[in-house]
Structure formats: C-alpha cells, structure tokens
Design a protein around this motif. Structure first.
Motif, PDB file in Angstrom:
ATOM      1  N   LYS A   1      64.220  52.146  39.560  1.00 44.07           N
ATOM      2  CA  LYS A   1      64.526  53.399  38.855  1.00 44.07           C
ATOM      3  C   LYS A   1      63.365  54.378  39.052  1.00 44.07           C
ATOM      4  CE  LYS A   1      66.087  55.063  34.362  1.00 44.07           C
ATOM      5  NZ  LYS A   1      67.173  55.856  34.891  1.00 44.07           N
ATOM      6  N   GLY A   2      63.714  55.637  39.358  1.00 45.26           N
ATOM      7  CA  GLY A   2      62.702  56.664  39.532  1.00 45.26           C
ATOM      8  C   GLY A   2      62.042  56.654  40.902  1.00 45.26           C
ATOM      9  N   HIS A   3      62.610  55.937  41.859  1.00 40.54           N
ATOM     10  CA  HIS A   3      62.037  55.823  43.203  1.00 40.54           C
ATOM     11  C   HIS A   3      63.097  56.060  44.276  1.00 40.54           C
ATOM     12  CE1 HIS A   3      59.016  53.812  40.808  1.00 40.54           C
ATOM     13  NE2 HIS A   3      58.182  53.869  41.839  1.00 40.54           N
ATOM     14  N   PHE A   4      62.631  56.250  45.514  1.00 37.32           N
ATOM     15  CA  PHE A   4      63.493  56.289  46.687  1.00 37.32           C
ATOM     16  C   PHE A   4      62.930  55.299  47.698  1.00 37.32           C
ATOM     17  CE2 PHE A   4      60.189  59.370  47.646  1.00 37.32           C
ATOM     18  CZ  PHE A   4      59.927  59.181  48.992  1.00 37.32           C
ATOM     19  N   ASN A   5      63.763  54.858  48.602  1.00 38.49           N
ATOM     20  CA  ASN A   5      63.315  53.949  49.661  1.00 38.49           C
ATOM     21  C   ASN A   5      62.916  54.729  50.898  1.00 38.49           C
ATOM     22  OD1 ASN A   5      63.490  51.422  48.490  1.00 38.49           O
ATOM     23  ND2 ASN A   5      65.562  51.017  49.225  1.00 38.49           N
ATOM     24  N   ILE A   6      61.865  54.270  51.540  1.00 35.54           N
ATOM     25  CA  ILE A   6      61.493  54.807  52.838  1.00 35.54           C
ATOM     26  C   ILE A   6      61.506  53.639  53.820  1.00 35.54           C
ATOM     27  CG2 ILE A   6      59.020  54.654  52.319  1.00 35.54           C
ATOM     28  CD1 ILE A   6      58.773  57.269  54.058  1.00 35.54           C
ATOM     29  N   LEU A   7      62.236  53.835  54.915  1.00 32.38           N
ATOM     30  CA  LEU A   7      62.364  52.816  55.955  1.00 32.38           C
ATOM     31  C   LEU A   7      61.454  53.184  57.117  1.00 32.38           C
ATOM     32  CD1 LEU A   7      66.267  52.586  56.034  1.00 32.38           C
ATOM     33  CD2 LEU A   7      64.690  51.332  54.578  1.00 32.38           C
ATOM     34  N   TYR A   8      60.716  52.207  57.603  1.00 31.69           N
ATOM     35  CA  TYR A   8      59.798  52.422  58.719  1.00 31.69           C
ATOM     36  C   TYR A   8      60.327  51.692  59.947  1.00 31.69           C
ATOM     37  CZ  TYR A   8      56.555  53.651  54.952  1.00 31.69           C
ATOM     38  OH  TYR A   8      55.955  54.217  53.857  1.00 31.69           O
ATOM     39  N   PHE A   9      60.537  52.432  61.027  1.00 31.62           N
ATOM     40  CA  PHE A   9      61.023  51.847  62.263  1.00 31.62           C
ATOM     41  C   PHE A   9      59.927  51.856  63.324  1.00 31.62           C
ATOM     42  CE2 PHE A   9      64.866  53.185  60.091  1.00 31.62           C
ATOM     43  CZ  PHE A   9      65.676  52.079  60.257  1.00 31.62           C
ATOM     44  N   ALA A  10      60.017  50.924  64.256  1.00 25.54           N
ATOM     45  CA  ALA A  10      59.142  50.842  65.440  1.00 25.54           C
ATOM     46  C   ALA A  10      57.669  50.951  65.047  1.00 25.54           C
ATOM     47  CB  ALA A  10      59.552  51.883  66.475  1.00 25.54           C
ATOM     48  N   SER A  11      56.938  51.899  65.638  1.00 23.01           N
ATOM     49  CA  SER A  11      55.495  51.988  65.404  1.00 23.01           C
ATOM     50  C   SER A  11      55.153  52.339  63.959  1.00 23.01           C
ATOM     51  CB  SER A  11      54.855  52.997  66.365  1.00 23.01           C
ATOM     52  OG  SER A  11      55.404  54.281  66.187  1.00 23.01           O
ATOM     53  N   ALA A  12      56.071  52.981  63.242  1.00 23.74           N
ATOM     54  CA  ALA A  12      55.816  53.273  61.824  1.00 23.74           C
ATOM     55  C   ALA A  12      55.737  51.969  61.031  1.00 23.74           C
ATOM     56  CB  ALA A  12      56.900  54.181  61.255  1.00 23.74           C
ATOM     57  N   GLY A  13      56.619  51.030  61.346  1.00 24.58           N
ATOM     58  CA  GLY A  13      56.582  49.724  60.691  1.00 24.58           C
ATOM     59  C   GLY A  13      55.351  48.931  61.081  1.00 24.58           C
ATOM     60  N   SER A  14      54.956  49.048  62.331  1.00 26.12           N
ATOM     61  CA  SER A  14      53.742  48.361  62.777  1.00 26.12           C
ATOM     62  C   SER A  14      52.516  48.932  62.069  1.00 26.12           C
ATOM     63  CB  SER A  14      53.560  48.509  64.288  1.00 26.12           C
ATOM     64  OG  SER A  14      54.614  47.883  64.977  1.00 26.12           O
ATOM     65  N   TYR A  15      52.476  50.253  61.914  1.00 30.46           N
ATOM     66  CA  TYR A  15      51.324  50.915  61.298  1.00 30.46           C
ATOM     67  C   TYR A  15      51.195  50.537  59.824  1.00 30.46           C
ATOM     68  CZ  TYR A  15      47.659  54.420  61.116  1.00 30.46           C
ATOM     69  OH  TYR A  15      46.439  55.038  61.009  1.00 30.46           O
ATOM     70  N   THR A  16      52.315  50.495  59.115  1.00 29.76           N
ATOM     71  CA  THR A  16      52.293  50.217  57.676  1.00 29.76           C
ATOM     72  C   THR A  16      52.395  48.734  57.352  1.00 29.76           C
ATOM     73  OG1 THR A  16      54.690  50.414  57.468  1.00 29.76           O
ATOM     74  CG2 THR A  16      53.393  52.435  57.148  1.00 29.76           C
ATOM     75  N   SER A  17      52.773  47.929  58.336  1.00 32.40           N
ATOM     76  CA  SER A  17      53.059  46.500  58.140  1.00 32.40           C
ATOM     77  C   SER A  17      54.207  46.290  57.153  1.00 32.40           C
ATOM     78  CB  SER A  17      51.815  45.738  57.663  1.00 32.40           C
ATOM     79  OG  SER A  17      50.798  45.820  58.625  1.00 32.40           O
ATOM     80  N   LYS A  18      55.108  47.268  57.095  1.00 35.42           N
ATOM     81  CA  LYS A  18      56.269  47.188  56.202  1.00 35.42           C
ATOM     82  C   LYS A  18      57.494  47.721  56.927  1.00 35.42           C
ATOM     83  CE  LYS A  18      53.495  48.064  52.119  1.00 35.42           C
ATOM     84  NZ  LYS A  18      53.211  48.940  51.008  1.00 35.42           N
ATOM     85  N   ASN A  19      58.647  47.210  56.539  1.00 36.01           N
ATOM     86  CA  ASN A  19      59.913  47.759  57.019  1.00 36.01           C
ATOM     87  C   ASN A  19      60.498  48.743  56.017  1.00 36.01           C
ATOM     88  OD1 ASN A  19      59.965  46.255  59.408  1.00 36.01           O
ATOM     89  ND2 ASN A  19      60.761  44.479  58.317  1.00 36.01           N
TER      90      ASN A  19
END
Length: 97
Positions: free
Chosen positions: A7-25
């Motif tokens: 509640k009170g949040h949104f999801n952010i999806l990380y693809f390709a190098s964005a996921g590698s940079y953040t270590s999150k999907n």
C-alpha cells in the motif's frame, strides 16, 4: 508474476543492465512520485545508475512508453505522476550478435 506493491507504493521493474546494476528484478518505491523525479530518486539509491543505465533507457508506466522530463524542469500542471499500484519498467538498450 510480479508481486503486488505494498500500500502506498508502485513497482519498478529492472530489465537487462538495469537489473544487473541494482541486483534486483523488481522493487517497490513510495507513491506518488512525479515522473521527472524518477531518475534522481534511483540515482540516490544506486549511485552512478543514471549515466550508466538510465540516460540510455526507455521507461514504461503500465505498459505505455513515457518520456522522462528533466528533473530540473519547473512543475507542469500536466506532468505525469506515478501513482500507487502503477508498474514502471526500466528497459535499457539490448544488443544481439
């Protein structure tokens, strides 16, 4: 399947190098958030991501492409604001060989 954001949040999806940079999907961020503040918010969390990934990426909100305005631009009455429950995706360029 992507988990529903809290509640009170949104999801952010990380693809390709964005996921590698953040270590999150996927991660949940507080909403609402003006789209123009998205990149600076992510830069605060992941130093260097803006120049390395974000400045070359496409962004979608609920599967619709969005142009991210400069975060130094003055507020605009028609600006896009990411809302609770929205799904934002960071899609870096992908090359194949």
């Amino acid at each position: 399947m992507t988990p529903k954001p809290p509640k009170g949040h949104f999801n952010i999806l990380y693809f390709a190098s964005a996921g590698s940079y953040t270590s999150k999907n996927v991660e949940a961020l507080p909403a609402p958030l003006p789209l123009r503040k998205l990149f600076s918010t992510l830069e605060e969390r992941y130093q260097g991501i803006r120049a390395s990934v974000l400045d070359h990426s496409l962004v979608t909100i609920n599967l619709a492409y969005a142009d991210v305005p400069d975060d130094k631009a003055p507020e605009d009455k028609d600006e896009i604001v990411i809302q609770e429950g929205d799904e934002v995706a960071i899609i870096p360029p992908v090359s194949s060989g």
